[in-house]
Design an enzyme around this catalytic site. Structure first.
Site, PDB file in Angstrom:
ATOM      1  N   ASP A  44     -13.531 -22.039  17.438  1.00 19.37           N
ATOM      2  CA  ASP A  44     -12.377 -22.911  17.626  1.00 19.37           C
ATOM      3  C   ASP A  44     -12.568 -23.828  18.833  1.00 19.37           C
ATOM      4  OD1 ASP A  44     -12.048 -21.015  19.616  1.00 19.37           O
ATOM      5  OD2 ASP A  44     -10.104 -20.298  18.903  1.00 19.37           O
ATOM      6  N   SER A  45     -13.709 -23.714  19.514  1.00 18.46           N
ATOM      7  CA  SER A  45     -14.084 -24.710  20.528  1.00 18.46           C
ATOM      8  C   SER A  45     -14.215 -26.095  19.916  1.00 18.46           C
ATOM      9  CB  SER A  45     -15.396 -24.313  21.208  1.00 18.46           C
ATOM     10  OG  SER A  45     -16.400 -24.019  20.258  1.00 18.46           O
ATOM     11  N   LYS A 112     -14.314 -13.620  13.779  1.00 23.07           N
ATOM     12  CA  LYS A 112     -14.231 -13.215  15.179  1.00 23.07           C
ATOM     13  C   LYS A 112     -12.805 -13.296  15.659  1.00 23.07           C
ATOM     14  CE  LYS A 112     -15.896 -15.817  18.625  1.00 23.07           C
ATOM     15  NZ  LYS A 112     -14.673 -16.007  19.482  1.00 23.07           N
ATOM     16  N   GLU A 114     -10.208 -12.616  19.188  1.00 29.61           N
ATOM     17  CA  GLU A 114     -10.168 -12.475  20.634  1.00 29.61           C
ATOM     18  C   GLU A 114      -9.206 -11.364  21.042  1.00 29.61           C
ATOM     19  OE1 GLU A 114     -10.866 -17.229  21.694  1.00 29.61           O
ATOM     20  OE2 GLU A 114      -9.187 -16.140  22.580  1.00 29.61           O
ATOM     21  N   GLU A 180     -17.398 -13.104  27.392  1.00 25.12           N
ATOM     22  CA  GLU A 180     -17.371 -14.450  27.967  1.00 25.12           C
ATOM     23  C   GLU A 180     -16.843 -14.422  29.392  1.00 25.12           C
ATOM     24  OE1 GLU A 180     -15.832 -19.018  27.059  1.00 25.12           O
ATOM     25  OE2 GLU A 180     -15.462 -17.434  25.594  1.00 25.12           O
TER      26      GLU A 180
END
Length: 278
Positions: A44-45, A112, A114, A180
């Site tokens: 989603d970057s 993925k 978070e 991260e």
């Protein structure tokens, strides 16, 4: 034949470092595949580097589905993992619905998510239903309004929570975890305690693998790269030079040349013009 989650886990057991690239479209996926990189993350970057948003939060599930489908079409060997966007996995039911779209409509092989303890139930439900899940701990961009953009886990209580979350995600069935902006020593401690691979970004060299964003790695924009990124090429500067050269040749009419142009017999053109006069 595509890389599988079992291949990725075997790389950890064999001590083979795991490279992953975040990419967003067909041509990039082809290049990643040709380079032999085993995993592509459709992140989603894209909100920032593709769509120009200030954060990942505006990215929708439709956005991820569209870009992920393009990446899947462009690759034949890499394992394609797609992010579940902001609040699309607030409950296990939401997570299942989002993953269903990404696997059925886009064709990804994994998703993925978070976070730690709050999403363990969603991870467990997805893996029970046969959806491979990659976790993501440390700095989680979808939570930046709450946690800020900073290294996570520097304090003892934060570090203990991160380790506990990693173990909980593994127990729930996650096949790998992205770490991260985590101190290198903490990332190493997590990696040593897990049977599943860790993929670092700004988390030191002792993770089982590393992930970098396509645009950072290739220097595709003029902004200063984050500290955890390394530019392996300055493709952006090369593209800018090429565009300026093109514009200059158009302005001076040196492009296109005869070699770039189609031809026809003069008699055919004369006949067409005569017919118009008639």
């Amino acid at each position: 034949m595509r890389t599988t989650i079992r291949d990725i886990q075997k790389m950890k057991r064999d001590g083979v470092a795991i490279p992953m690239i975040t990419a967003y479209e067909y041509t990039a996926a082809q290049l990643v595949d040709r380079a032999g990189i085993p995993m592509i993350l459709v992140g989603d970057s894209m909100g920032m580097v593709v769509h120009g948003h200030p954060s990942t939060l505006p990215v929708t599930l439709d956005d991820i589905v569209r870009h992920a489908a393009s990446v899947v079409r462009g690759s034949t060997q890499a394992l394609v993992v797609a992010d579940l966007p902001f609040l699309t996995y607030a409950t296990p039911e939401h997570a299942v619905a989002a993953a269903q779209r990404l696997m059925q409509q886009a064709g990804v092989q994994a998703v993925k998510l978070e976070g730690g303890a709050p999403i363990v139930s969603a991870v467990r439900r997805l893996t029970e239903l046969g959806v491979p899940v990659m976790g993501h701990l440390g700095y989680t961009p979808q939570s930046e309004n709450q946690i800020g953009i900073r290294v996570q886990g520097k304090q003892a209580d934060e570090a203990a929570t991160l380790i506990a979350d990693a173990l909980a995600l593994q127990e729930a069935g996650a096949f790998a975890i992205v770490l991260e902006l985590v101190p290198a020593a903490l990332a190493e401690a997590v990696t040593q305690r897990l049977e599943i691979p860790t993929i670092g970004i700004g988390a030191g060299v002792h993770c089982d693998g590393q992930v970098q964003v396509w645009h950072d790695l290739l220097g595709l924009y003029g902004d200063k790269s984050p500290r955890h990124a390394k530019r392996y090429a300055e493709i952006g500067a090369a593209i800018e030079t090429a565009l300026k050269d093109y514009a200059g040749e158009v302005a001076e009419r040196s492009f296109p040349t005869a070699a770039n142009s189609a031809k026809m017999e003069p008699e055919a053109l004369n006949a067409a013009l005569a017919a118009l006069k008639g």
